[in-house]
Design an enzyme around this catalytic site. Structure first.
Site, PDB file in Angstrom:
ATOM      1  N   ASP A  13       3.527 -14.593   1.274  1.00 26.76           N
ATOM      2  CA  ASP A  13       4.714 -13.591   1.319  1.00 26.76           C
ATOM      3  C   ASP A  13       5.074 -12.877  -0.306  1.00 26.76           C
ATOM      4  OD1 ASP A  13       5.658 -14.444   3.543  1.00 26.76           O
ATOM      5  OD2 ASP A  13       6.918 -15.860   3.086  1.00 26.76           O
ATOM      6  N   HIS A  41       4.438  -9.960   7.772  1.00 20.98           N
ATOM      7  CA  HIS A  41       3.826  -9.195   6.513  1.00 20.98           C
ATOM      8  C   HIS A  41       4.330  -7.941   6.400  1.00 20.98           C
ATOM      9  CE1 HIS A  41      -0.762 -10.715   6.062  1.00 20.98           C
ATOM     10  NE2 HIS A  41       0.306 -11.101   6.263  1.00 20.98           N
TER      11      HIS A  41
HETATM   12  P1  GDP Z   1       3.228 -11.204   2.690  1.00 24.70           P
HETATM   13  O1  GDP Z   1       3.758 -11.728   3.934  1.00 24.70           O
HETATM   14  O2  GDP Z   1       2.919 -11.230   1.688  1.00 24.70           O
HETATM   15  O3  GDP Z   1       2.927  -9.137   3.988  1.00 24.70           O
HETATM   16  O4  GDP Z   1       4.908 -10.409   1.999  1.00 24.70           O
HETATM   17  P2  GDP Z   1       6.400 -10.401   3.229  1.00 24.70           P
HETATM   18  O5  GDP Z   1       6.573  -9.435   3.905  1.00 24.70           O
HETATM   19  O6  GDP Z   1       6.364 -11.986   4.001  1.00 24.70           O
HETATM   20  O7  GDP Z   1       7.540 -10.586   1.784  1.00 24.70           O
HETATM   21  C1  GDP Z   1       7.364  -9.552   0.852  1.00 24.70           C
HETATM   22  C2  GDP Z   1       8.506  -9.003   1.100  1.00 24.70           C
HETATM   23  O8  GDP Z   1       8.732  -8.813  -0.369  1.00 24.70           O
HETATM   24  C3  GDP Z   1       8.913  -8.321   2.340  1.00 24.70           C
HETATM   25  O9  GDP Z   1      10.182  -8.276   2.352  1.00 24.70           O
HETATM   26  C4  GDP Z   1       9.047  -7.224   1.404  1.00 24.70           C
HETATM   27  O10 GDP Z   1       9.413  -6.159   1.330  1.00 24.70           O
HETATM   28  C5  GDP Z   1       9.023  -6.765   0.129  1.00 24.70           C
HETATM   29  N1  GDP Z   1       7.906  -6.558  -0.897  1.00 24.70           N
HETATM   30  C6  GDP Z   1       6.744  -5.979  -1.357  1.00 24.70           C
HETATM   31  N2  GDP Z   1       6.103  -5.519  -2.766  1.00 24.70           N
HETATM   32  C7  GDP Z   1       7.707  -5.218  -3.205  1.00 24.70           C
HETATM   33  C8  GDP Z   1       8.197  -4.137  -4.453  1.00 24.70           C
HETATM   34  O11 GDP Z   1       7.329  -4.454  -5.250  1.00 24.70           O
HETATM   35  N3  GDP Z   1       9.764  -4.402  -4.252  1.00 24.70           N
HETATM   36  C9  GDP Z   1      10.341  -5.393  -3.380  1.00 24.70           C
HETATM   37  N4  GDP Z   1      11.368  -4.902  -3.789  1.00 24.70           N
HETATM   38  N5  GDP Z   1      10.055  -5.625  -2.700  1.00 24.70           N
HETATM   39  C10 GDP Z   1       8.993  -6.025  -2.019  1.00 24.70           C
HETATM   40  P1  IMO Z   2       2.928 -15.104   5.350  1.00 25.00           P
HETATM   41  O1  IMO Z   2       0.404 -14.310   5.849  1.00 25.00           O
HETATM   42  C1  IMO Z   2       4.503 -18.598   3.467  1.00 25.00           C
HETATM   43  C2  IMO Z   2       3.475 -21.923   5.548  1.00 25.00           C
HETATM   44  C3  IMO Z   2       4.574 -22.425   6.478  1.00 25.00           C
HETATM   45  C4  IMO Z   2       3.985 -24.189   6.374  1.00 25.00           C
HETATM   46  C5  IMO Z   2       2.715 -24.328   6.431  1.00 25.00           C
HETATM   47  C6  IMO Z   2       1.864 -24.502   7.614  1.00 25.00           C
HETATM   48  O2  IMO Z   2       3.422 -13.850   6.104  1.00 25.00           O
HETATM   49  O3  IMO Z   2       2.309 -15.049   4.000  1.00 25.00           O
HETATM   50  P2  IMO Z   2       1.502 -23.355   9.533  1.00 25.00           P
HETATM   51  O4  IMO Z   2       2.370 -22.308  10.572  1.00 25.00           O
HETATM   52  O5  IMO Z   2       0.450 -22.396   9.423  1.00 25.00           O
HETATM   53  O6  IMO Z   2       0.905 -24.517   9.897  1.00 25.00           O
HETATM   54  O7  IMO Z   2       2.574 -23.913   8.670  1.00 25.00           O
HETATM   55  O8  IMO Z   2       2.446 -22.667   5.979  1.00 25.00           O
HETATM   56  N1  IMO Z   2       2.698 -20.447   5.831  1.00 25.00           N
HETATM   57  C7  IMO Z   2       3.527 -19.342   5.586  1.00 25.00           C
HETATM   58  N2  IMO Z   2       4.271 -18.972   4.201  1.00 25.00           N
HETATM   59  N3  IMO Z   2       3.920 -17.323   4.291  1.00 25.00           N
HETATM   60  C8  IMO Z   2       3.394 -16.977   5.384  1.00 25.00           C
HETATM   61  O9  IMO Z   2       3.133 -15.736   6.248  1.00 25.00           O
HETATM   62  C9  IMO Z   2       2.982 -18.969   5.958  1.00 25.00           C
HETATM   63  N4  IMO Z   2       2.002 -18.812   7.441  1.00 25.00           N
HETATM   64  C10 IMO Z   2       2.445 -20.055   7.284  1.00 25.00           C
HETATM   65  O10 IMO Z   2       6.174 -22.318   5.876  1.00 25.00           O
HETATM   66  O11 IMO Z   2       4.236 -24.820   4.638  1.00 25.00           O
HETATM   67 MG    MG Z   3       4.923 -13.236   5.111  1.00 26.89          MG
END
Ligand code: GDP
Ligand code: IMO
Ligand code: MG
Length: 422
Positions: A13, A41
């Site tokens: 994340d 994502h």
């Molecule tokens: P990922 O799993 O790595 O793609 O990340 P996620 O989407 O799960 O979580 C990242 C969060 O941060 C999301 O809510 C994005 O919209 C937000 N985000 C990403 N880059 C930025 C940034 O530079 N600033 C802010 N405020 N939010 C961001």
């Molecule tokens: P993105 O791609 C954050 C975490 C789960 C748990 C561990 C194993 O959005 O960054 P799983 O379901 O993979 O067997 O769970 O991994 N986990 C994540 N945490 N972002 C994710 O994906 C995750 N995908 C799995 O919370 O700790």
């Molecule tokens: Mg994510």
């Protein structure tokens, strides 16, 4: 021509979705290379707000092909749902392809994940990811290419289903039938046949014709099954070198590794998290969940655990991934903090730790912090790293110096264009 790999540098994340959506504009092909629909994502662009689980985040660029690669485990029902959402936003799915060698995540994988979590798990996303990889390792699994030959599909199901039912019986669950699963497979064949490709010739042709290819990682290295905080990890390798394994090309062909890091730390699920702060300044950045960039899981909606930036983690994952550059997302979230802490070392039993601790020791370490002054102003409109406030540049420089790599992108907001670059 270039092959780049983008991976999460922390616990997941970090902002990978946003970065891939941005970089897709400069790419011919995006390949999701591991994991499954445990990913969330987030992409926010002119088409809307999306939380993608399986479809590569390059799908919004019409000149860019999106491949769900060999190392991914794919729940076809989830993929169908996601395709419908994308189409509803008037985005073409013409460029979406699925590797014939990607494994099919079946309903029983998800059921088993749920059952195991209920019996005392590690806080998985309950999407069946671990079970799909376990069945792959047991060689009791269907691949997408199998769906193209229904006789083959049926014979494989006939072999697999008794194994599944053996396991289900210990939980008192009704047996699955080959017939019902086969009906699902027929539907999936109809839906996906045109998108399933033979991945080796496709990818090697793209490589040989000099295309720009970006491999999109899921999660982050701290949750890698081999190098992460085992057992609180996922079941795949969300690290750069796995892009070559999944893609089926020599690792030395990778030209660039981009690590995506959050300007602080967040994690979902159980396990050690040394810089976690409960109720402190960082914890207060969570938000309510109303905004798409509030700190709630994009897949499960769970509240994320939050903490200060952890340099030992970034150094450790840099050693694994070899970042040519980092994207540091969410710096704007720190805009109103008068002071910002960075964990620069860990102490264990009163002594500075010189190696990255194992999971049990990581539970016990005490973070050693330095404190930098905040910048206390709005960074959200800034487009160039040079134009960031002096204290924000100091924060960035300090991270570069401590980790030993360059920060090429700084995220200043959740939208595609909210990026300061060099
Ligand atoms: P990922 O799993 O790595 O793609 O990340 P996620 O989407 O799960 O979580 C990242 C969060 O941060 C999301 O809510 C994005 O919209 C937000 N985000 C990403 N880059 C930025 C940034 O530079 N600033 C802010 N405020 N939010 C961001
Ligand atoms: P993105 O791609 C954050 C975490 C789960 C748990 C561990 C194993 O959005 O960054 P799983 O379901 O993979 O067997 O769970 O991994 N986990 C994540 N945490 N972002 C994710 O994906 C995750 N995908 C799995 O919370 O700790
Ligand atoms: Mg994510």
């Amino acid at each position: 021509m270039s092959i780049s790999v983008l991976v999460g540098a922390q616990w997941g994340d970090e902002g990978k979705g946003k970065m891939v959506d941005y970089l897709a504009g400069k790419s011919d092909l995006i390949v999701r290379f591991q994991g499954g629909d445990n990913a969330g994502h987030t992409v926010i662009n002119d088409f809307g707000v999306f939380k993608l689980h399986l479809i590569p985040c390059g799908i919004f660029e019409k000149n860019c092909i999106s491949l769900i690669g060999t190392g991914v485990v794919v729940n076809p029902d989830v993929l169908m749902e996601e395709m419908a959402q994308i189409e509803a936003a008037n985005v073409s799915l013409e460029g979406l392809k699925i590797s014939g060698k990607a494994h099919v995540l079946m309903p029983y994988h998800q059921k088993l994940d749920e059952l195991m979590e209920k019996a005392g798990g590690i806080g998985t996303t309950k999407r069946g990811i671990g079970q799909a990889y376990a069945y792959k390792a047991m060689r009791k699994s269907l691949r997408f290419e199998d769906l193209l030959d229904l006789d083959r599909t049926k014979s494989k199901l006939t072999e697999i289903v008794p194994v599944v039912n053996d396991q289900m019986s210990s939980y008192g669950i009704e047996p699955y039938t080959v017939e019902a699963l086969f009906e699902k497979c027929k539907l999936w064949k109809e839906k996906f046949a045109a998108s399933i490709i033979e991945p080796m010739s496709f990818l090697h042709q793209m490589i040989d014709s000099g295309k720009s290819i970006l491999f999109e990682g899921q999660l982050g290295a701290m949750k890698d099954i081999d190098h992460g905080i085992f057992p609180y990890v996922t079941s795949s390798n969300p690290i750069a070198s796995y892009a070559a394994v999944s893609g089926g090309f020599p690792a030395k062909k990778i030209d660039k590794v981009i690590g995506v890091a959050k300007a602080f730390s967040s994690a979902v699920g159980a396990g050690p998290f040394p810089t976690e702060e409960i109720g402190g300044a960082i914890d207060l950045l969570r938000g309510t969940g109303e905004n798409p960039d509030d700190e709630f899981g994009a897949r499960t909606g769970r509240s994320r655990r939050l903490g200060w930036l952890d340099i030992p983690v970034l150094k450790y994952t840099h050693a694994i991934n070899g970042y040519d550059e980092l994207a540091l997302c969410k710096i704007d979230k720190l805009d109103n903090l008068p002071e910002i802490k960075i964990c620069v070392d860990y102490k264990l039993d009163g002594r500075i730790v010189t190696h990255f601790p194992d999971t049990e020791d990581l539970e016990k370490v005490e973070p050693v912090y330095i404190t930098l002054p905040g910048w206390m102003c709005d960074t959200t409109k800034i487009k160039n790293i040079a134009d960031l406030p002096e204290n924000a540049k100091n924060y960035i420089r300090k991270i570069e110096e401590l980790v030993g790599t360059t920060i090429a992108y700084v995220g200043v907001g959740p939208n595609r264009e909210d990026l300061a670059i060099r």
